[in-house]
Design a protein around this motif. Sequence first.
Motif, PDB file in Angstrom:
ATOM      1  N   ARG A 291     -38.605  17.879   8.467  1.00 30.36           N
ATOM      2  CA  ARG A 291     -38.013  16.574   8.717  1.00 30.36           C
ATOM      3  C   ARG A 291     -37.236  16.545  10.017  1.00 30.36           C
ATOM      4  NH1 ARG A 291     -34.908  15.384   3.288  1.00 30.36           N
ATOM      5  NH2 ARG A 291     -34.624  17.625   3.489  1.00 30.36           N
ATOM      6  N   HIS A 292     -36.721  17.717  10.422  1.00 33.79           N
ATOM      7  CA  HIS A 292     -35.919  17.785  11.647  1.00 33.79           C
ATOM      8  C   HIS A 292     -36.700  18.347  12.823  1.00 33.79           C
ATOM      9  CE1 HIS A 292     -32.487  16.811   9.226  1.00 33.79           C
ATOM     10  NE2 HIS A 292     -32.799  17.766   8.408  1.00 33.79           N
ATOM     11  N   SER A 293     -37.993  18.435  12.723  1.00 33.63           N
ATOM     12  CA  SER A 293     -38.748  19.108  13.776  1.00 33.63           C
ATOM     13  C   SER A 293     -38.984  18.240  14.990  1.00 33.63           C
ATOM     14  CB  SER A 293     -40.092  19.586  13.236  1.00 33.63           C
ATOM     15  OG  SER A 293     -40.867  18.483  12.828  1.00 33.63           O
ATOM     16  N   SER A 294     -38.879  16.925  14.868  1.00 32.56           N
ATOM     17  CA  SER A 294     -39.032  16.072  16.040  1.00 32.56           C
ATOM     18  C   SER A 294     -38.314  14.775  15.788  1.00 32.56           C
ATOM     19  CB  SER A 294     -40.506  15.807  16.331  1.00 32.56           C
ATOM     20  OG  SER A 294     -41.097  15.118  15.266  1.00 32.56           O
ATOM     21  N   THR A 295     -37.921  14.106  16.887  1.00 35.12           N
ATOM     22  CA  THR A 295     -37.200  12.845  16.765  1.00 35.12           C
ATOM     23  C   THR A 295     -38.088  11.755  16.229  1.00 35.12           C
ATOM     24  OG1 THR A 295     -35.872  13.508  18.653  1.00 35.12           O
ATOM     25  CG2 THR A 295     -35.770  11.192  18.027  1.00 35.12           C
ATOM     26  N   THR A 296     -39.329  11.703  16.718  1.00 35.71           N
ATOM     27  CA  THR A 296     -40.315  10.746  16.220  1.00 35.71           C
ATOM     28  C   THR A 296     -41.493  11.521  15.674  1.00 35.71           C
ATOM     29  OG1 THR A 296     -39.661   9.182  17.921  1.00 35.71           O
ATOM     30  CG2 THR A 296     -41.790   8.809  16.848  1.00 35.71           C
ATOM     31  N   PRO A 297     -41.918  11.218  14.430  1.00 36.19           N
ATOM     32  CA  PRO A 297     -43.035  11.995  13.864  1.00 36.19           C
ATOM     33  C   PRO A 297     -44.255  11.937  14.759  1.00 36.19           C
ATOM     34  CG  PRO A 297     -42.031  10.581  12.221  1.00 36.19           C
ATOM     35  CD  PRO A 297     -41.434  10.201  13.536  1.00 36.19           C
ATOM     36  N   PRO A 298     -44.856  13.089  15.082  1.00 39.54           N
ATOM     37  CA  PRO A 298     -46.051  13.112  15.944  1.00 39.54           C
ATOM     38  C   PRO A 298     -47.200  12.376  15.278  1.00 39.54           C
ATOM     39  CG  PRO A 298     -45.112  15.308  15.662  1.00 39.54           C
ATOM     40  CD  PRO A 298     -44.449  14.422  14.662  1.00 39.54           C
ATOM     41  N   PRO A 299     -48.119  11.850  16.082  1.00 37.02           N
ATOM     42  CA  PRO A 299     -49.266  11.121  15.507  1.00 37.02           C
ATOM     43  C   PRO A 299     -50.155  12.040  14.678  1.00 37.02           C
ATOM     44  CG  PRO A 299     -49.587  11.520  17.850  1.00 37.02           C
ATOM     45  CD  PRO A 299     -48.175  11.912  17.541  1.00 37.02           C
ATOM     46  N   THR A 300     -50.693  11.474  13.608  1.00 34.87           N
ATOM     47  CA  THR A 300     -51.539  12.247  12.700  1.00 34.87           C
ATOM     48  C   THR A 300     -52.957  12.343  13.250  1.00 34.87           C
ATOM     49  OG1 THR A 300     -50.238  11.405  10.875  1.00 34.87           O
ATOM     50  CG2 THR A 300     -52.381  12.397  10.321  1.00 34.87           C
ATOM     51  N   PRO A 301     -53.524  13.565  13.327  1.00 36.11           N
ATOM     52  CA  PRO A 301     -54.898  13.712  13.840  1.00 36.11           C
ATOM     53  C   PRO A 301     -55.907  13.173  12.837  1.00 36.11           C
ATOM     54  CG  PRO A 301     -54.108  15.793  12.978  1.00 36.11           C
ATOM     55  CD  PRO A 301     -52.952  14.851  12.916  1.00 36.11           C
ATOM     56  N   PRO A 302     -57.141  13.019  13.244  1.00 37.66           N
ATOM     57  CA  PRO A 302     -58.161  12.538  12.305  1.00 37.66           C
ATOM     58  C   PRO A 302     -58.218  13.435  11.083  1.00 37.66           C
ATOM     59  CG  PRO A 302     -59.014  12.601  14.536  1.00 37.66           C
ATOM     60  CD  PRO A 302     -57.694  13.269  14.562  1.00 37.66           C
ATOM     61  N   PRO A 303     -58.405  12.861   9.913  1.00 36.47           N
ATOM     62  CA  PRO A 303     -58.410  13.684   8.690  1.00 36.47           C
ATOM     63  C   PRO A 303     -59.547  14.710   8.695  1.00 36.47           C
ATOM     64  CG  PRO A 303     -59.217  11.470   8.239  1.00 36.47           C
ATOM     65  CD  PRO A 303     -58.689  11.453   9.637  1.00 36.47           C
ATOM     66  N   GLU A 304     -59.231  15.875   8.183  1.00 38.58           N
ATOM     67  CA  GLU A 304     -60.228  16.949   8.124  1.00 38.58           C
ATOM     68  C   GLU A 304     -61.259  16.636   7.041  1.00 38.58           C
ATOM     69  OE1 GLU A 304     -60.230  21.721   7.117  1.00 38.58           O
ATOM     70  OE2 GLU A 304     -58.374  20.609   7.392  1.00 38.58           O
ATOM     71  N   GLN A 305     -62.483  16.874   7.331  1.00 32.72           N
ATOM     72  CA  GLN A 305     -63.538  16.627   6.345  1.00 32.72           C
ATOM     73  C   GLN A 305     -63.414  17.639   5.209  1.00 32.72           C
ATOM     74  OE1 GLN A 305     -65.694  14.146   6.302  1.00 32.72           O
ATOM     75  NE2 GLN A 305     -64.725  13.331   8.172  1.00 32.72           N
ATOM     76  N   PRO A 306     -63.311  17.189   3.996  1.00 32.02           N
ATOM     77  CA  PRO A 306     -63.158  18.121   2.880  1.00 32.02           C
ATOM     78  C   PRO A 306     -64.435  18.932   2.674  1.00 32.02           C
ATOM     79  CG  PRO A 306     -63.529  15.907   2.069  1.00 32.02           C
ATOM     80  CD  PRO A 306     -63.406  15.792   3.554  1.00 32.02           C
ATOM     81  N   PRO A 307     -64.289  20.149   2.188  1.00 32.34           N
ATOM     82  CA  PRO A 307     -65.474  20.957   1.895  1.00 32.34           C
ATOM     83  C   PRO A 307     -66.279  20.351   0.749  1.00 32.34           C
ATOM     84  CG  PRO A 307     -63.482  22.011   1.080  1.00 32.34           C
ATOM     85  CD  PRO A 307     -63.037  20.838   1.866  1.00 32.34           C
ATOM     86  N   GLN A 308     -67.522  20.768   0.660  1.00 34.46           N
ATOM     87  CA  GLN A 308     -68.408  20.200  -0.347  1.00 34.46           C
ATOM     88  C   GLN A 308     -68.065  20.674  -1.752  1.00 34.46           C
ATOM     89  OE1 GLN A 308     -70.650  17.831   0.427  1.00 34.46           O
ATOM     90  NE2 GLN A 308     -69.712  17.956   2.475  1.00 34.46           N
ATOM     91  N   THR A 309     -67.380  21.827  -1.836  1.00 35.48           N
ATOM     92  CA  THR A 309     -67.032  22.341  -3.160  1.00 35.48           C
ATOM     93  C   THR A 309     -65.827  21.608  -3.691  1.00 35.48           C
ATOM     94  OG1 THR A 309     -65.646  24.006  -2.141  1.00 35.48           O
ATOM     95  CG2 THR A 309     -67.901  24.641  -2.621  1.00 35.48           C
ATOM     96  N   SER A 310     -65.521  21.791  -4.963  1.00 32.83           N
ATOM     97  CA  SER A 310     -64.350  21.157  -5.566  1.00 32.83           C
ATOM     98  C   SER A 310     -63.084  21.769  -5.004  1.00 32.83           C
ATOM     99  CB  SER A 310     -64.396  21.345  -7.094  1.00 32.83           C
ATOM    100  OG  SER A 310     -64.242  22.721  -7.392  1.00 32.83           O
ATOM    101  N   GLN A 311     -61.932  21.071  -5.247  1.00 34.70           N
ATOM    102  CA  GLN A 311     -60.658  21.543  -4.705  1.00 34.70           C
ATOM    103  C   GLN A 311     -60.317  22.923  -5.248  1.00 34.70           C
ATOM    104  OE1 GLN A 311     -58.867  20.146  -2.343  1.00 34.70           O
ATOM    105  NE2 GLN A 311     -57.398  21.810  -2.396  1.00 34.70           N
ATOM    106  N   ILE A 312     -60.681  23.189  -6.485  1.00 29.36           N
ATOM    107  CA  ILE A 312     -60.363  24.496  -7.073  1.00 29.36           C
ATOM    108  C   ILE A 312     -61.107  25.596  -6.354  1.00 29.36           C
ATOM    109  CG2 ILE A 312     -60.567  25.887  -9.178  1.00 29.36           C
ATOM    110  CD1 ILE A 312     -60.183  23.303 -10.777  1.00 29.36           C
ATOM    111  N   GLY A 313     -62.313  25.300  -5.906  1.00 36.04           N
ATOM    112  CA  GLY A 313     -63.093  26.331  -5.246  1.00 36.04           C
ATOM    113  C   GLY A 313     -63.117  26.198  -3.744  1.00 36.04           C
ATOM    114  N   SER A 314     -62.169  25.428  -3.177  1.00 39.77           N
ATOM    115  CA  SER A 314     -62.167  25.231  -1.732  1.00 39.77           C
ATOM    116  C   SER A 314     -61.829  26.533  -1.025  1.00 39.77           C
ATOM    117  CB  SER A 314     -61.152  24.156  -1.370  1.00 39.77           C
ATOM    118  OG  SER A 314     -59.837  24.648  -1.617  1.00 39.77           O
ATOM    119  N   PRO A 315     -62.228  26.687   0.270  1.00 33.66           N
ATOM    120  CA  PRO A 315     -61.910  27.911   1.014  1.00 33.66           C
ATOM    121  C   PRO A 315     -60.411  28.208   1.041  1.00 33.66           C
ATOM    122  CG  PRO A 315     -63.559  26.624   2.180  1.00 33.66           C
ATOM    123  CD  PRO A 315     -63.113  25.787   1.040  1.00 33.66           C
TER     124      PRO A 315
END
Length: 777
Positions: free
Chosen positions: A28-52
């Motif tokens: 929360r204290h790392s920057s005065t203005t929150p940096p812009p969010t990059p494009p969302p990462e494409q999720p892997p094809q496997t389920s969340q439990i088996g994600s890398p």
Amino acid sequence: MKLPTTTHQNLLRDLLKPLPPPSTTVLRHSSTTPPPTPPPEQPPQTSQIGSPITQITTILKTTPTTHWPSNTTLQPLLSSLTPHSFLKLTRHLPSSKTSLDFFNYLKKSTQPLTDTNTDKSQHLESLSSIFQAVLEHIQRENPNNVKGLYEVFTSYKDESFPLSINSITLLLRSLGKARMFEECFEVFDYVGKEFRNAHVVNSLGESLLRVGRVDDAFKVFDELLEPDALFRPNNATLDIVLENVLGRYWSGRRVGDEEIVGFVSRSAENGAFPSSWSASKLFSSLCRRGGDVGKAWELLHELFEFGVVIETHGCNALLAGLGREREYKKMTSFMKEMEERGIKPDVVTFGILVNHLCKFRRVDEALEVLEKMKDEVSVEPDVIIYNTMIDGLCKVGRHEEGLALMEQMRLHPNCAPNTVTYNCVIDGLCKAGEIEKARQTFDTMNEEGLNPNVITLNTLIDGMCRTGRVNSGMVFYNDMLGKGMKGNAITYSILITAYCNAANIDKAMQLFDEMSENQCSPDAILYYSLINGLCHAGRMDDASLVMSKMRQAGFHLDIVSYNVMIGGFCRRNKLDKAYEMLHDMEEAGVKPDRVTYNTLISFFSDKGDFVTAKKVMKNMTSDGIVPSVVTYGALIHAFCQADKLNQAVKLFWNMCSATKVSPNTVIYNTLINTLCKSDRVEDALFFMDHMKEKKVKPNTTTFNALLKGFQEKQWLDKALHLMDEMVEQSCSPDYITMEILTEWFSSVGEIDKLRKFIQGYEVHDSTSQTASKLCDI
């Protein structure tokens, strides 16, 4: 720390782009203005439990660190991750130790962990992301472990990987909060000027400002304003500066208006503008009493030129400043400008206008503003505006209009008259001397269920006392006490001062003692009033007692009170006490003024001690105080009383020639009267001519002294000329004049001339007639 090699410059510039904020709260204290969010990462094809990420986290948690390099499953999984996935992965690790082990493991890898095994840029960015997560872990485990953060930084600062923006700001903010500024600058220098963007500069600058290192902070911020700067300030930069410098002082260091305006102006030129809140605070600060409204006016219009939208409350601050400077034309033009720019005035805007117009008694213009609110802009006046308007009307004696406006308030459901409304009306009526109407209004207030407060009480008592109805004020006060209302120090001050002025010192002292019983502390003004009243009443012992109590309360006598005490002791012939007061003045560091010296000179002169009087006068001039007409008047009067007329005349000519003090009517009258009584009427006439030459207007006392002298000499012709002069100068005769002339003119048969004189006609050329009846005069 050495910067990465030239081959990494472009890479590092990319890596210094802000990373998205973490899902946890550690950054929360790392920057005065929150940096812009990059494009969302494409999720892997496997389920969340088996994600890398989940699989890698499981391996790292369950496998000893020494076995990580030999784990055949780990490397392929790692090679599928993006740099941002490494950040997420490391945040899921259980501790800062595990995170740091993972960082070291990845750093020692002989190959970049990518699909192609050739993208070294992505490998460095992955290391940067993991290192950021390490710092976050350390801070989350112990927010106060700033030393641990710094040690990790110093351990790896010579490695050839860059810090992310969030890592830099986290370090700077943590070190700054701990006031480890040498370490802050070490991190700042490590980043290098080429990579210090607004977030980095804001982090360090804010920490410096909060502890008062203003000059250091502005040196840091100025980097963003240099002509060749790679990065420019952002809106947060201005908010940080304004929040931390407006109205604050640090060991004598105050950021002046000109310095603030200059920084805001240069920032605007670089595309950074204050927020609406900061702009409002800035203009309020610039326009405060003693501030520079002109600078605020220029800055506001400069921001307008840049297309900055200033909201209504920011404009209100400037409007209030213009009002304090009585810049009514600018206020009107600025209101029109607000309308043209689409800035809608609110009830506060109109309240400022009404308040300042009423304050400077421009009530008709204030009434026009009130009508415009209701008819043109559809902003409903509130109770505050109505009360301000009513108070303004009452202060200029238009209390009937104030009462009519109060009736209008009753027609609005949310604007019913309150205690303040009635206090304004009652005050206006009291100042107009209409005490009965004020009492009737007070009764109406009670009938409507509004409780009077101590201001109501004091207003009515003060009105009664000012019109000579001190006892009525006391009766009213006692009546209110019986109803449960209590007075305050102001209540007692009004009553005590009134009783002192009415020479009822016993009652004033009784109330003074009652104050202490009711735990009301007198202020310095009340002490001064009571001491003055006691001294003029000759009760010097009581005055000394009050003076002692005043000192016990922590107050000190001023020069006026000392003079009153000295004068009181002199009138009571207690010269030793007067000398004690002079000695007390000297110890208190209060220097005698002209009144002090004049009092002593008058005292010694009246006693006939001219030697001492002249010594005091000599001391007076030695202290750099020029004797006044009162000083010379006291001595001349004393010389005349002591039959030292020649010395009086000599002093008079010395005053006229050696000083710039011009004699007044009193001094001329003293000499003329004494000369006439000493049968030196010709000399008296000479002083009368001198009086005319100096353009000092004679009064009835002057003419009476000469007429009495002419009577003794039987100079009727000169008396007639003098009477004509009295008529020309519209100087009315008094009973002394009539006694002199009636006795004289009756004996010489010139009653008709006396009659004409009384009727205001010239008498010198009139025909003498003998009056048969004195009652015709």
